[in-house]
Design a protein around this motif. Structure first.
Motif, short mmCIF file in Angstrom:
data_model
loop_
_atom_site.label_atom_id
_atom_site.label_comp_id
_atom_site.label_asym_id
_atom_site.label_seq_id
_atom_site.Cartn_x
_atom_site.Cartn_y
_atom_site.Cartn_z
N TYR A 202 1.00 -1.40 -0.16
CA TYR A 202 0.16 0.16 0.54
C TYR A 202 0.62 1.37 -0.38
O TYR A 202 0.59 2.84 -0.69
CB TYR A 202 -1.24 0.26 1.15
CG TYR A 202 -2.50 -0.97 1.12
CD1 TYR A 202 -3.63 -0.16 0.82
CD2 TYR A 202 -2.34 -1.78 1.37
CE1 TYR A 202 -4.47 -0.80 0.51
CE2 TYR A 202 -3.20 -3.15 0.59
CZ TYR A 202 -4.86 -1.89 0.68
OH TYR A 202 -5.75 -2.56 0.35
N LYS A 203 1.84 1.71 0.70
CA LYS A 203 2.78 2.01 1.15
C LYS A 203 3.12 2.38 -0.56
O LYS A 203 3.88 3.95 -0.66
CB LYS A 203 3.66 2.03 1.69
CG LYS A 203 4.92 2.96 1.94
CD LYS A 203 6.56 2.49 2.74
CE LYS A 203 7.74 3.43 2.88
NZ LYS A 203 8.30 3.48 1.57
N ASN A 204 3.95 1.68 -0.88
CA ASN A 204 4.40 2.00 -2.16
C ASN A 204 3.72 2.14 -4.14
O ASN A 204 4.53 3.04 -4.46
CB ASN A 204 5.74 0.48 -2.26
CG ASN A 204 6.78 0.12 -2.07
OD1 ASN A 204 7.11 1.18 -1.24
ND2 ASN A 204 6.59 -0.97 -1.66
N ALA A 205 2.41 1.84 -3.15
CA ALA A 205 1.48 2.45 -3.92
C ALA A 205 1.12 3.89 -4.30
O ALA A 205 1.07 4.35 -4.79
CB ALA A 205 0.28 1.51 -3.71
N ALA A 206 0.97 3.67 -3.05
CA ALA A 206 0.67 5.21 -2.80
C ALA A 206 2.16 6.67 -3.77
O ALA A 206 1.87 7.13 -4.25
CB ALA A 206 1.13 5.27 -1.22
N GLY A 207 2.98 5.81 -3.26
CA GLY A 207 4.85 6.11 -3.80
C GLY A 207 4.29 6.24 -5.40
O GLY A 207 5.32 7.09 -5.51
#
Length: 468
Positions: free
Chosen positions: A168-173
């Protein structure tokens, strides 16, 4: 007699709430905005909007890389030892995150503002002014990165949950970087009619910075109020990849006696150097060598980034079909082809269409090299998880300093603007330096880089591969 269910089973069943995953994922968005602005637009702004000398601009980027490289493990060490438990009523990670956000907001937007009163003090005044804000911004960036990553084991109790929340964090990035380039695309398209970037474009860069940081602050506020952090007592979990652990299963010095430590380090730093140089100097190549309109400063880097993201997903899909060494050779081959495209590319068709294909190749090559180097390093570390922070910290420090030094050298040898060699400088230097980094990475393949160990997992590497 039936045994009681294990704690791991109950933890596996208790999923992290969707609200927590979403709110946590946006907590690093401000850093993602700053990273895209730093690598893609800072040199262009310094040299062609502020008319700063190439050596001065390279010095400022080198200062930032060194400060980032040194601050990251120090902050990780402080958080890992439980420093700052008095912040936010016993919630140190949020407290550190708030402090880092304040430093970033005070430092980074000032880089896209003119230097007030610096004319009186010459070059040293400019370096002191912008160097101060570079240092403040990079310290804040490191604090936000470490404090945000350190929350993962508090919010997620199992490996699967941690991989999920990291995704999820990487998708937001990924979305954050696309937002940066989309904002730049709109601003350049709507606010400038010039054929190239120059002194008259200062307000466009400030507007891009202002909008990105405004959105980043909103995302940070959502993170602060949407994520619940339990009060910390005496024990603190050390989780950051860049943090230096207090103890390890084996002596930290013993890592430096292993050949694989250095061969993995070479592949890792060369892969990062290749990707970062493409991100830094493709805009300069577009601006100076090809003389393309300012809008391409957004569309071409966006193409590169999208290519890298989807390539990482493709690697995850085919990870069981191909040997990692074959993937690395493929990445190096693609990198050589993209460098050749920069060297030989010219003409209307190239400037209009093929430059985007070259950006796709750069993004794919850099992404594969980074993922494979991280996976091979994880395989090399094996079960000695307490030393992983130290190893990744050394690799990250080496990567950031090497990138800063190489950019400084390139800026130092940059010809004067009225030189006949200035226009073709980036056509030569970008493919040469990128090809040298690929050749050095390739040379390690004639030695034992990849240790043969069972449990080689590339999917966990992808979850941390976007922002080390």
């Amino acid at each position: 007699m039936k045994s009681a269910p294990s704690n791991d089973f109950h933890q596996e069943k208790s999923h992290v709430k969707l609200k927590i995953k979403i709110c946590y994922s946006v907590g690093h968005v401000l850093n993602d905005f700053c990273s895209s602005l730093w690598f893609t637009y800072l040199l262009v702004y310094f040299q062609y909007v502020l008319n700063m000398g190439s050596t001065q601009a390279g010095t400022l980027l080198l200062i930032g890389q060194i400060i980032d490289g040194l601050t990251t493990p120090l902050v990780g060490l402080g958080i890992g030892k439980g420093k700052g438990k008095a912040l936010c009523c016993g919630r140190p990670y949020k407290g550190w995150h708030i402090i880092g956000t304040i430093c970033t907001i005070l430092g980074f937007p000032a880089l896209f503002l003119p230097c007030f009163g610096c004319e009186k003090y010459g070059q040293w005044g400019i370096l002191l002014w912008y160097g101060t804000f570079v240092a403040l911004a990079q310290i804040g960036w490191a604090i936000v990165q470490i404090s945000h990553m350190a929350l993962i084991p508090i919010l997620a109790k199992t490996d699967n949950q941690r991989i999920e929340i990291s995704s999820y964090k990487n998708a937001a990035g990924f979305v954050a970087s696309i937002v940066v380039y989309s904002i730049a695309w709109l601003v350049f398209d709507l606010h400038t009619d010039a054929s190239s970037v120059g002194e008259g474009n200062s307000k466009e860069f400030y507007l891009i910075s202002f909008l990105c940081h405004g959105l980043g602050i909103v995302c940070s506020i959502i993170f602060w109020f949407g994520v619940t952090e339990e009060k910390q007592r005496d024990e603190v979990i050390l989780t950051s990849l860049d943090a230096v652990p207090a103890q390890a299963n084996q002596s930290l010095v013993s890592w430096f006696r292993k050949r694989a430590f250095y061969t993995n380090l070479i592949v890792f730093t060369c892969g990062r150097l290749f990707g970062n140089l493409a991100q830094v100097y493709l805009p300069m190549y577009l601006q100076v060598t090809l003389s393309l309109p300012p809008m391409t400063l957004a569309t071409v880097p966006m193409t590169l980034y999208i290519s890298g993201f989807f390539t990482s997903m493709l690697v995850k899909w085919i990870r069981n079909s191909l040997d990692p060494v074959i993937l690395l050779w493929s990445a190096i081959t693609i990198g050589f082809v993209s460098s050749a495209g920069i060297w030989f590319g010219e003409g209307y068709i190239y400037d209009t269409y093929l430059i985007y294909f070259v950006a796709v190749l750069f993004g794919a090559s850099g992404s594969i090299m980074f993922i494979i180097s991280l996976a091979s390093t994880a395989n090399f570390i094996g079960d000695d998880v307490k030393s992983s922070g130290f190893v990744y910290g050394v690799y990250s420090l080496s990567d950031k300093i090497l990138n800063g030094v190489v950019v400084f050298v390139i800026q130092y040898i940059h010809p004067e603007r009225d030189s006949p060699f200035c226009g073709e400088f980036y056509r030569w230097v970008l493919p040469i330096v990128c090809s040298v980094s690929l050749a050095i990475a390739l040379s390690t393949q004639f030695g034992p880089i990849f240790t043969k160990r069972k449990g080689y997992k590339i999917e966990e590497t992808i979850s941390i591969s976007t922002k080390l």
